[in-house]
Design an enzyme around this catalytic site. Structure first.
Site, PDB file in Angstrom:
ATOM      1  N   ARG A  13     -14.410  -6.248   2.968  1.00  0.00           N
ATOM      2  CA  ARG A  13     -12.969  -6.372   2.790  1.00  0.00           C
ATOM      3  C   ARG A  13     -12.739  -7.168   2.987  1.00  0.00           C
ATOM      4  O   ARG A  13     -11.808  -7.508   2.377  1.00  0.00           O
ATOM      5  CB  ARG A  13     -12.121  -4.741   3.253  1.00  0.00           C
ATOM      6  CG  ARG A  13     -12.830  -3.060   2.616  1.00  0.00           C
ATOM      7  CD  ARG A  13     -12.621  -3.288   1.223  1.00  0.00           C
ATOM      8  NE  ARG A  13     -11.406  -4.205   0.293  1.00  0.00           N
ATOM      9  CZ  ARG A  13     -10.059  -2.667   1.114  1.00  0.00           C
ATOM     10  NH1 ARG A  13     -10.589  -1.537   1.619  1.00  0.00           N
ATOM     11  NH2 ARG A  13      -9.175  -3.489   0.606  1.00  0.00           N
ATOM     12  N   HIS A  70      -7.313   1.552  -6.533  1.00  0.00           N
ATOM     13  CA  HIS A  70      -7.607   0.808  -5.248  1.00  0.00           C
ATOM     14  C   HIS A  70      -8.195  -1.678  -6.095  1.00  0.00           C
ATOM     15  O   HIS A  70      -9.280  -0.962  -5.353  1.00  0.00           O
ATOM     16  CB  HIS A  70      -8.597   1.095  -4.632  1.00  0.00           C
ATOM     17  CG  HIS A  70      -8.987   0.809  -3.204  1.00  0.00           C
ATOM     18  ND1 HIS A  70      -7.908  -0.107  -2.625  1.00  0.00           N
ATOM     19  CD2 HIS A  70      -8.654   1.474  -2.344  1.00  0.00           C
ATOM     20  CE1 HIS A  70      -7.855  -0.311  -1.742  1.00  0.00           C
ATOM     21  NE2 HIS A  70      -8.372   1.072  -0.848  1.00  0.00           N
ATOM     22  N   ARG A 116       0.824  -1.003   0.117  1.00  0.00           N
ATOM     23  CA  ARG A 116       0.302   0.461  -0.156  1.00  0.00           C
ATOM     24  C   ARG A 116       0.896   1.367   0.376  1.00  0.00           C
ATOM     25  O   ARG A 116       1.409   1.394   0.877  1.00  0.00           O
ATOM     26  CB  ARG A 116      -0.812   0.304   1.407  1.00  0.00           C
ATOM     27  CG  ARG A 116      -1.847   1.017   1.258  1.00  0.00           C
ATOM     28  CD  ARG A 116      -2.210   0.874   2.784  1.00  0.00           C
ATOM     29  NE  ARG A 116      -3.389   2.339   2.837  1.00  0.00           N
ATOM     30  CZ  ARG A 116      -4.883   2.346   2.104  1.00  0.00           C
ATOM     31  NH1 ARG A 116      -5.223   1.206   2.111  1.00  0.00           N
ATOM     32  NH2 ARG A 116      -5.723   3.723   2.442  1.00  0.00           N
ATOM     33  N   CYS A 129     -16.333   4.575   0.686  1.00  0.00           N
ATOM     34  CA  CYS A 129     -14.770   3.223   0.816  1.00  0.00           C
ATOM     35  C   CYS A 129     -14.313   3.726   2.345  1.00  0.00           C
ATOM     36  O   CYS A 129     -13.419   2.882   2.708  1.00  0.00           O
ATOM     37  CB  CYS A 129     -13.938   3.226  -0.725  1.00  0.00           C
ATOM     38  SG  CYS A 129     -13.181   5.084  -0.569  1.00  0.00           S
ATOM     39  N   GLN A 148     -10.714  -2.743  -2.860  1.00  0.00           N
ATOM     40  CA  GLN A 148     -11.493  -2.773  -2.793  1.00  0.00           C
ATOM     41  C   GLN A 148     -12.947  -2.873  -2.983  1.00  0.00           C
ATOM     42  O   GLN A 148     -13.987  -3.042  -3.181  1.00  0.00           O
ATOM     43  CB  GLN A 148     -11.869  -1.000  -2.813  1.00  0.00           C
ATOM     44  CG  GLN A 148     -13.478  -0.286  -2.292  1.00  0.00           C
ATOM     45  CD  GLN A 148     -13.250   0.035  -0.585  1.00  0.00           C
ATOM     46  OE1 GLN A 148     -12.556   0.170  -0.040  1.00  0.00           O
ATOM     47  NE2 GLN A 148     -14.539  -0.851  -0.586  1.00  0.00           N
ATOM     48  N   ASP A 187     -16.446   9.115  -2.331  1.00  0.00           N
ATOM     49  CA  ASP A 187     -15.457   9.389  -1.210  1.00  0.00           C
ATOM     50  C   ASP A 187     -14.594  10.759  -0.682  1.00  0.00           C
ATOM     51  O   ASP A 187     -15.584  11.719  -0.897  1.00  0.00           O
ATOM     52  CB  ASP A 187     -14.333   8.440  -2.074  1.00  0.00           C
ATOM     53  CG  ASP A 187     -12.451   8.288  -1.807  1.00  0.00           C
ATOM     54  OD1 ASP A 187     -12.842   8.541  -0.159  1.00  0.00           O
ATOM     55  OD2 ASP A 187     -11.571   7.793  -2.028  1.00  0.00           O
TER      56      ASP A 187
END
Length: 332
Positions: free
Chosen positions: A316, A134, A107, A271, A137, A230
């Site tokens: 997730r 991502h 990440r 998210c 996700q 987001d």
């Protein structure tokens, strides 16, 4: 599952439509096993390296818990623990870690870094977020949509807000692969790059999905099955708070915007983290500066029955568990 073994997941296009669907179905299966207490330790004896250059709540927790439930052990390596890109090249680091670990989670910032890790490690490498993409996700998002709407094929997901970020990029590409209609509703200055839009348009020719990028809120939102937003200021962009407010405050997801969909069963996704009240430092700053009780989304929407953000967050873990097991576990 044999087509997943030892595969990287660095961006959404690494897997085909059928493979993404299979991962989502497998995650649903593992989630059911979890709820019934059925063991599924497909990774006993495995060891994973987790390289995190950015802060993380859900992604780090999801990988850690998923690996543990599968029987694997993880070693967390933050940017100050290793010499990645400083005194040691990404290639050299990849070869060292790949000789000791069974898989690597990354990440960070630059997509080129995770691509280099994937090229040289010799073990599966998973993108846990970069500035560009991502992908993990997306697995959770489309599982959540499937759980609530029965299917995601042919549904319309509308992202509202900053359309240049990794979530909007990933939604465009994943939707195009899966046959999901994707709308991006954003001011012109914050719309996805032409190259990303072009790529999505090329991919959608095979799936039959549609893509709409517009600054017109009513046009973009009407008919949406899912409204997604987001944060307006991503990590490292907090100094742009006033600029983003000026551009984006008409695009706040509030009840009036939800009502524009014209649908009775629209769900809301985010998210996370979300600035939806004044219980955080950022939330208080937004209220003090702009008088907004919530920034990209109101508390009313965030806490509504049609908001599925916490189930999305839990997913997730289930989807990452499926990814780890399929690419690095003994499920064959």
């Amino acid at each position: 599952m044999i087509q997943f073994h030892n595969r990287n997941f660095l961006k959404e296009r690494d897997f085909s439509k059928e493979q993404l669907e299979l991962l989502i179905d497998f995650a649903e299966h593992l989630k059911l096993k979890e709820k019934h207490g059925i063991p599924h330790r497909f990774m006993s004896g495995k060891h994973l390296a987790m390289i995190f250059e950015k802060q993380s709540t859900r992604t780090r927790s999801a990988f850690t818990v998923a690996a543990g439930k599968l029987g694997a052990q993880v070693e967390y390596l933050n940017k100050d623990d290793i010499q990645l890109g400083a005194k040691e090249s990404v290639e050299d680091t990849a070869k060292v870690l790949g000789s000791m670990f069974d898989g690597i989670v990354y990440r960070g910032f630059d997509q080129a870094t995770v691509e280099s890790l994937g090229e040289h490690a010799g073990v599966p490498v998973w993108n846990a977020l970069t500035n560009e993409w991502h992908p993990t996700q997306m697995l959770a998002d489309f599982l959540t949509i499937k759980e609530h709407l029965g299917d995601f094929h042919g549904k319309t997901v509308t992202f509202v807000g900053d359309g240049r970020n990794n979530i909007s990029h990933s939604l465009l590409i994943t939707g195009a692969i899966l046959g999901v209609n994707i709308n991006i509703v954003a001011p012109k200055a914050l719309q996805p790059s032409i190259s990303i839009q072009k790529l999505a348009c090329e991919i959608k020719e095979d799936s039959g999905s549609s893509i709409l990028v517009t600054e017109n809120i009513e046009e973009g939102v009407y008919g949406s099955d899912i409204i997604y937003t987001d944060v307006w200021c991503s990590m490292g962009e907090e100094d742009a708070l006033e600029e983003r407010y000026t551009l984006l405050h008409p695009y706040q997801v509030n009840q009036s915007l939800i009502d524009m969909t014209g649908k009775a069963h629209t769900i809301f996704l985010h998210c996370l983290p979300a600035i939806h009240d004044t219980k955080t430092d950022m939330g208080r700053t937004v209220f003090d500066k702009f008088g907004m009780d919530g920034y990209e989304v109101t508390d009313e929407v965030f806490r509504s029955p049609y908001s599925k953000v916490f189930q999305q967050a839990e997913n997730r873990m289930h989807t990452i568990k499926a990814l780890l097991a399929a690419t690095c576990g003994d499920v064959y």
